[in-house]
Write an enzyme that holds these catalytic residues in place. Sequence first.
Site, short mmCIF file in Angstrom:
data_model
loop_
_atom_site.label_atom_id
_atom_site.label_comp_id
_atom_site.label_asym_id
_atom_site.label_seq_id
_atom_site.Cartn_x
_atom_site.Cartn_y
_atom_site.Cartn_z
N ARG A 128 0.80 -1.22 0.00
CA ARG A 128 0.00 0.00 0.00
C ARG A 128 0.84 1.28 0.00
O ARG A 128 0.44 2.28 -0.57
CB ARG A 128 -0.94 0.00 1.18
CG ARG A 128 -2.35 -0.35 0.70
CD ARG A 128 -3.31 -0.29 1.82
NE ARG A 128 -3.20 -1.53 2.58
CZ ARG A 128 -4.21 -2.07 3.22
NH1 ARG A 128 -5.37 -1.49 3.24
NH2 ARG A 128 -4.06 -3.19 3.86
N LYS A 137 2.59 -18.98 5.56
CA LYS A 137 1.84 -19.31 6.77
C LYS A 137 1.55 -18.02 7.55
O LYS A 137 2.26 -17.05 7.32
CB LYS A 137 2.62 -20.31 7.62
CG LYS A 137 3.83 -19.69 8.37
CD LYS A 137 4.40 -20.63 9.36
CE LYS A 137 3.86 -20.42 10.73
NZ LYS A 137 4.60 -19.44 11.56
N ASP A 190 6.54 -23.65 4.04
CA ASP A 190 6.90 -23.85 5.44
C ASP A 190 8.42 -23.78 5.43
O ASP A 190 9.08 -24.69 4.95
CB ASP A 190 6.44 -25.23 5.92
CG ASP A 190 6.83 -25.48 7.37
OD1 ASP A 190 7.92 -25.05 7.79
OD2 ASP A 190 6.04 -26.12 8.10
N HIS A 191 8.97 -22.66 5.90
CA HIS A 191 10.40 -22.44 5.63
C HIS A 191 11.30 -23.48 6.30
O HIS A 191 12.43 -23.68 5.88
CB HIS A 191 10.82 -21.00 5.99
CG HIS A 191 11.00 -20.75 7.45
ND1 HIS A 191 9.95 -20.49 8.28
CD2 HIS A 191 12.10 -20.71 8.23
CE1 HIS A 191 10.41 -20.31 9.52
NE2 HIS A 191 11.72 -20.44 9.51
N LYS A 206 15.24 -25.76 5.09
CA LYS A 206 16.51 -25.75 5.84
C LYS A 206 17.33 -26.97 5.43
O LYS A 206 16.81 -28.08 5.33
CB LYS A 206 16.25 -25.78 7.36
CG LYS A 206 15.65 -24.49 7.90
CD LYS A 206 15.49 -24.56 9.41
CE LYS A 206 14.67 -23.40 9.95
NZ LYS A 206 15.42 -22.21 10.24
N HIS A 249 5.68 -26.22 11.40
CA HIS A 249 7.09 -26.64 11.42
C HIS A 249 7.32 -27.95 12.18
O HIS A 249 7.99 -28.86 11.71
CB HIS A 249 7.97 -25.57 12.08
CG HIS A 249 7.78 -24.18 11.52
ND1 HIS A 249 7.59 -23.94 10.17
CD2 HIS A 249 7.77 -22.97 12.11
CE1 HIS A 249 7.47 -22.63 9.99
NE2 HIS A 249 7.56 -22.03 11.15
C1 BG6 Z 1 8.10 -18.56 12.17
C2 BG6 Z 1 7.32 -18.17 13.40
O1 BG6 Z 1 7.33 -19.36 11.33
O2 BG6 Z 1 9.26 -19.29 12.57
C3 BG6 Z 1 8.18 -17.38 14.36
O3 BG6 Z 1 6.20 -17.40 13.01
C4 BG6 Z 1 9.44 -18.13 14.68
O4 BG6 Z 1 7.47 -17.07 15.55
C5 BG6 Z 1 10.13 -18.56 13.41
O5 BG6 Z 1 10.27 -17.26 15.43
C6 BG6 Z 1 11.31 -19.47 13.70
O6 BG6 Z 1 12.04 -19.68 12.53
P1 BG6 Z 1 13.59 -19.99 12.58
O7 BG6 Z 1 13.95 -20.29 11.17
O8 BG6 Z 1 14.26 -18.77 13.13
O9 BG6 Z 1 13.73 -21.16 13.50
#
Ligand code: BG6
Length: 518
Positions: free
Chosen positions: A67, A176, A205-206, A210, A268
Amino acid sequence: MPEAPAEQPQENPLNAIAEKGLAPEPCSIVIFGGGGDLAKRKLLPALYNLKLDGVLPENFCVVGMARTERSDEEFRSFAREGLEKFSRQDLDAQQWAEYERALFYVPGSFSDPAAIARLKEKLEEVEPQLGVPGNRIFYLSIPPSGIAPCVEQLKRAGLITPTDEKGPFSRVIVEKPIGHDLASAQEINGAVSDVLDESQVFRIDHYLGKETVQNILVMRFANSIFEPLWNHKYIDHVQITVAEEEGVGTRAGYYEESGAMRDMVQNHILQLLCLTAMEPPWSVQAGVIRDHKMEILNCLRPIQGADVASHVIRAQYSAGNHNGVEVPGYRREAGVAADSITETYVALKVFVDNWRWAGVPFYIRTGKRLPKRASEIAVQFRDVPPILFNTNQSQPVQPNVLRLRIQPDEGLSMRICSKLPGPKVQLRPVEMDFQYGDAFTGQSPEAYERLLLDVMAGDATHFMRRDAVEVSWTWIQNLLDAWRQGGERWLPEYSAGTWGPVEADRMIDADGRKWRTV
Ligand code: BG6
């Protein structure tokens, strides 16, 4: 002299995709929420690092949309700030100059048809200049309530090409949280599937990007020594820990509505559990891996009735001393209600009711403001029989533990029992340790680098399929409902900088086990 680590060929992320006959294709990436934190910290640096590594398609552009009024130039400065602070690799003047030429910005809201029309015009203007053939990836870095209106607008504007046409592709990445509960997740997924084919949807889902998480399957299935032992006959229990040092920070607005169960467990941690517990897949194709993970989600024993109180512990951090600094309790954090009952910690005892895992508890814990950032999966094997070396009940032989260290000290170690040198038979546990930093030269790519490349190549293996999201929510919903019905006004507390509430210790102590020191 310790042996020098063998020089390793730099791992090329394209190899994994190429093995499946895929390659990243020239494309535009539109980032909705392009002025946000995720874009600045993760997405723009990730794309830049892919460029530095020479794996980003040559014909490529990014269009940020948000925005706030910004020009292309201002968006480039915003990206540069992000890179200077968060890039894995240093800035290179030549590479940056090429990268910034491919960055554009369109101000406006994703739910405003006029803004989406401007976005379309922009794409049609810049894509031919950069030789991008009309392939488009839309990254929805927006709140869950925006997902349905956003894809709807894209469809109306003709920005989503059907999958049955031979032409440029349209893919959508959904960040997410996907919903706030089962019903909202189903609603979002429903709205997305009205507009897109499942093959066009990449739910990110990051954790799945990893390196250490991707190594779980390699470790299990590229070595012959683990799999024969990987079952209830040899494994006593599994502990999954995802500990965070940080508090809620500036994210109270989101976190108050979420809490640790929704924020970490629903996505996760259940994914880590799936990778640890799944049966051997017969192929690395996305469908096969995702089917195998689904089997585990389907086998999760629902936690019901009195078990909710005894198998699920939630708590909130109170003020404490965190690494020498006094920090406020959760209820005193900016943006948090003074009577909040949002959990910042959760510990669970979970069972996977299938043949392999019959009777093996998976203990899970995650929390904010714990003493350190440390995530690991620890597989504890059964005790040796009380014969020969394990006859002294007051000093039992320490069982073998395999630790898969996800972060930050990435690696893998195995605790084994050894004889202490000397005339007497004295036992000592020792660690066989593999550390990424020692064994491999070169840095691992960031999770978002890997995942963005996968989307450009159309490889959905490390993304969440609709059914997995919904089954995970179904399992979690049970617990959320029980909590709501319980109507608690107060949660157990743990001081910031400690390892969680005594209730979590009692839960595992009751089984004659202990939380591991991570
Ligand atoms: C995110 C959460 O998905 O993952 C956060 O919303 C969390 O609250 C984070 O801190 C943790 O990710 P990482 O990669 O730092 O372990």
